[in-house]
Motif scaffolding. Structure first.
Motif, short mmCIF file in Angstrom:
data_model
loop_
_atom_site.label_atom_id
_atom_site.label_comp_id
_atom_site.label_asym_id
_atom_site.label_seq_id
_atom_site.Cartn_x
_atom_site.Cartn_y
_atom_site.Cartn_z
N UNK A 56 56.60 59.41 63.76
CA UNK A 56 56.53 59.54 62.29
C UNK A 56 57.36 58.48 61.57
N UNK A 57 58.07 57.65 62.33
CA UNK A 57 58.99 56.68 61.70
C UNK A 57 58.31 55.78 60.66
N UNK A 58 57.08 55.35 61.03
CA UNK A 58 56.37 54.45 60.09
C UNK A 58 56.07 55.13 58.77
N UNK A 92 67.24 60.74 56.74
CA UNK A 92 65.79 60.94 56.94
C UNK A 92 65.25 60.00 58.01
N UNK A 93 65.67 58.75 57.94
CA UNK A 93 65.03 57.76 58.80
C UNK A 93 65.63 57.66 60.20
N UNK A 140 57.75 65.88 54.09
CA UNK A 140 58.19 64.59 53.53
C UNK A 140 57.86 64.53 52.03
N UNK A 141 56.66 64.98 51.74
CA UNK A 141 56.20 64.98 50.35
C UNK A 141 57.12 65.84 49.49
N UNK A 142 57.45 67.02 50.02
CA UNK A 142 58.29 67.96 49.29
C UNK A 142 59.69 67.37 49.04
N UNK A 143 60.28 66.82 50.10
CA UNK A 143 61.62 66.23 49.99
C UNK A 143 61.63 65.08 48.98
N UNK A 144 60.57 64.24 49.03
CA UNK A 144 60.47 63.12 48.09
C UNK A 144 60.37 63.61 46.66
N UNK A 145 59.53 64.64 46.45
CA UNK A 145 59.34 65.16 45.10
C UNK A 145 60.65 65.70 44.54
N UNK A 158 66.69 65.91 57.18
CA UNK A 158 65.29 66.28 57.44
C UNK A 158 65.15 66.73 58.89
N UNK A 159 64.49 67.84 59.05
CA UNK A 159 64.19 68.26 60.43
C UNK A 159 62.69 68.31 60.63
N UNK A 160 62.00 68.70 59.54
CA UNK A 160 60.54 68.78 59.58
C UNK A 160 59.97 67.46 59.07
N UNK A 161 59.30 66.71 59.93
CA UNK A 161 58.78 65.41 59.52
C UNK A 161 57.28 65.43 59.24
N UNK A 162 56.75 66.65 58.98
CA UNK A 162 55.32 66.71 58.66
C UNK A 162 55.09 66.04 57.31
N UNK A 163 53.86 65.61 57.08
CA UNK A 163 53.54 64.93 55.82
C UNK A 163 53.90 65.81 54.64
N UNK A 164 53.63 67.09 54.74
CA UNK A 164 53.90 67.99 53.63
C UNK A 164 55.39 68.11 53.35
#
Ligand code: DAH
Length: 378
Positions: free
Chosen positions: A70-72, A62-63, A16-21, A8-14
């Motif tokens: 954004x860690x939390x 990722x972490x 993260x959401x995409x990677x999770x999906x 992961x390089x982009x840690x924006x909410x969107x």
């Protein structure tokens, strides 16, 4: 193409959401492909193995490198993924067990989760039949006196069942034993003709042919008579026979032995009584009675008459007597010279004794094989 965890390089909410999906959709696809235990193990290891499982990878990729701010959020997202992965692995494990149970053909009621806290299927163990139990107990009484157990065939010859026991051919004494004959024996001499033994007494002869005196034997076994079945008769029943031969055996030995045996079997308070009788193979012969162990010999149970002893206070238990010299003549060559040896014999019905002992009022119950009845002795 198999799913791989990208860095992961982009840690924006969107993002993260995409990677999770993407990850969860791969989880769903791979879960759907699990068909057996081996598949499930591979699936579990691919997602959960400590070393390089997908969960370990997202921790790493990722972490670990997430910026502080954004860690939390990333951590929370990863925890949600973890929960879903664990749930899927668990869920498939259960499906797997259900399939195993069905494969073992435990029937439709086995479908569903296996509750390992339920008791196992009980396999009922058998129990000694009351007649066999009675027989064994009586045999034991004589074994303790030094008697050994002898047995013989149920299909017997006329010679052993009758002739050698001093029932001459065509003698009316044979009529007392309603005999079942084996068909098609007319071509043989009478003494060789086969029948179902009507008593265990032929084993007296068979044993004396094999063993020289002194002997003390007890003979349990089944016998047959042409009696229609009713509450007290059965075409097949059980006897226990005894024979003692030595020098100087007297009627006193007979009485002492049988009186002791009855006290041992029924209890020390029973008394015995001997009354004259007739059997072709004993002389003199007697019937032995024991004082009624149900009413204590009074003939009454409270204000009611005692049925088992027909109010007499005595119960007939066996036939006995001193071995007839004519019987010894048939085995004289094996050391049984009637001038040198003497002996006593006795025979009793095991079924009748079991009926009395257990208060059963119908002999047929012993032979119907109903476990609700027989289970009472388990
Ligand atoms: N065999 C006889 C019967 O079945 C019973 C019996 C009587 C046996 C006297 C004996 C005996 O050994 O001495 O009726």
């Amino acid at each position: 193409m198999a799913y791989t965890v990208s860095k992961l390089t982009d840690y924006s909410a969107a993002a993260l959401e995409r990677a999770s999906a993407e990850l969860l959709s791969a989880l769903g696809d791979e879960a759907a492909a699990v068909k057996n235990e081996a598949d499930w193990k591979g699936f579990r290891d691919r997602w959960m193995a400590r070393k390089d499982g997908v969960l370990t990878q997202i921790n790493e990729r990722w972490l670990k490198n997430a910026p502080k701010e954004v860690k939390r959020d990333a951590g929370r997202q990863v925890n949600l993924i973890k929960e879903q992965v664990e749930q899927k692995v668990d869920q498939l494990k259960n499906i797997e067990i259900e399939e195993d149970v069905n494969a073992l053909d435990h029937g439709p009621e086995a479908i569903g989760r296996v509750d390992i806290s339920l008791p196992g299927a009980r396999r009922p163990i058998g129990a000694e039949h009351p007649v066999i139990k009675t027989t064994n107990e009586m045999v034991r009484v004589f074994q303790k006196l030094g008697y050994s157990v002898a047995e013989g065939p149920v299909v017997e010859t006329d010679y052993y069942n009758f002739e050698a026991l001093n029932f001459p051919p065509n003698h009316p004494a044979r009529d007392t034993q309603d005999t079942l004959f084996i068909a098609g024996q007319q071509g043989k001499p009478q003494r060789e003709r086969l029948l179902l033994r009507t008593h265990t007494s032929p084993v007296q002869i068979r044993t004396m042919e094999k063993m020289r005196p002194p002997i003390r034997i007890v003979i349990p076994g089944t016998v047959h008579r042409n009696d229609p079945p009713d509450a007290s008769h059965s075409p097949m029943f059980h006897q226990i026979e005894g024979l003692a031969v030595d020098t100087n055996i007297t009627f006193g030995d007979l009485k002492g032995t049988l009186d002791h045996a009855m006290k041992e079997f029924f209890g020390s308070s029973v008394k015995t009584s001997f009354r004259p009788s007739f059997f072709p193979f004993t002389e003199p012969s007697a019937e032995m009675f024991v004082s009624c162990f149900i009413c204590g010999g009074s003939g009454r149970r409270g204000s009611d008459p005692c049925r088992p002893c027909k109010q007499t206070g005595w119960i007939e238990i066996l036939g006995c007597g001193m071995v007839d010299p004519n019987v010894f003549e048939f085995v004289k060559d094996n050391g049984y010279d009637p001038k040198k040896v003497s002996g006593f014999a006795f025979g009793m019905g095991a079924d009748r004794i079991a009926l009395l002992k257990y208060g059963v009022d119908d002999i047929q119950l012993f032979f119907q094989g109903d476990v609700r009845f027989l289970g009472q002795w388990a």
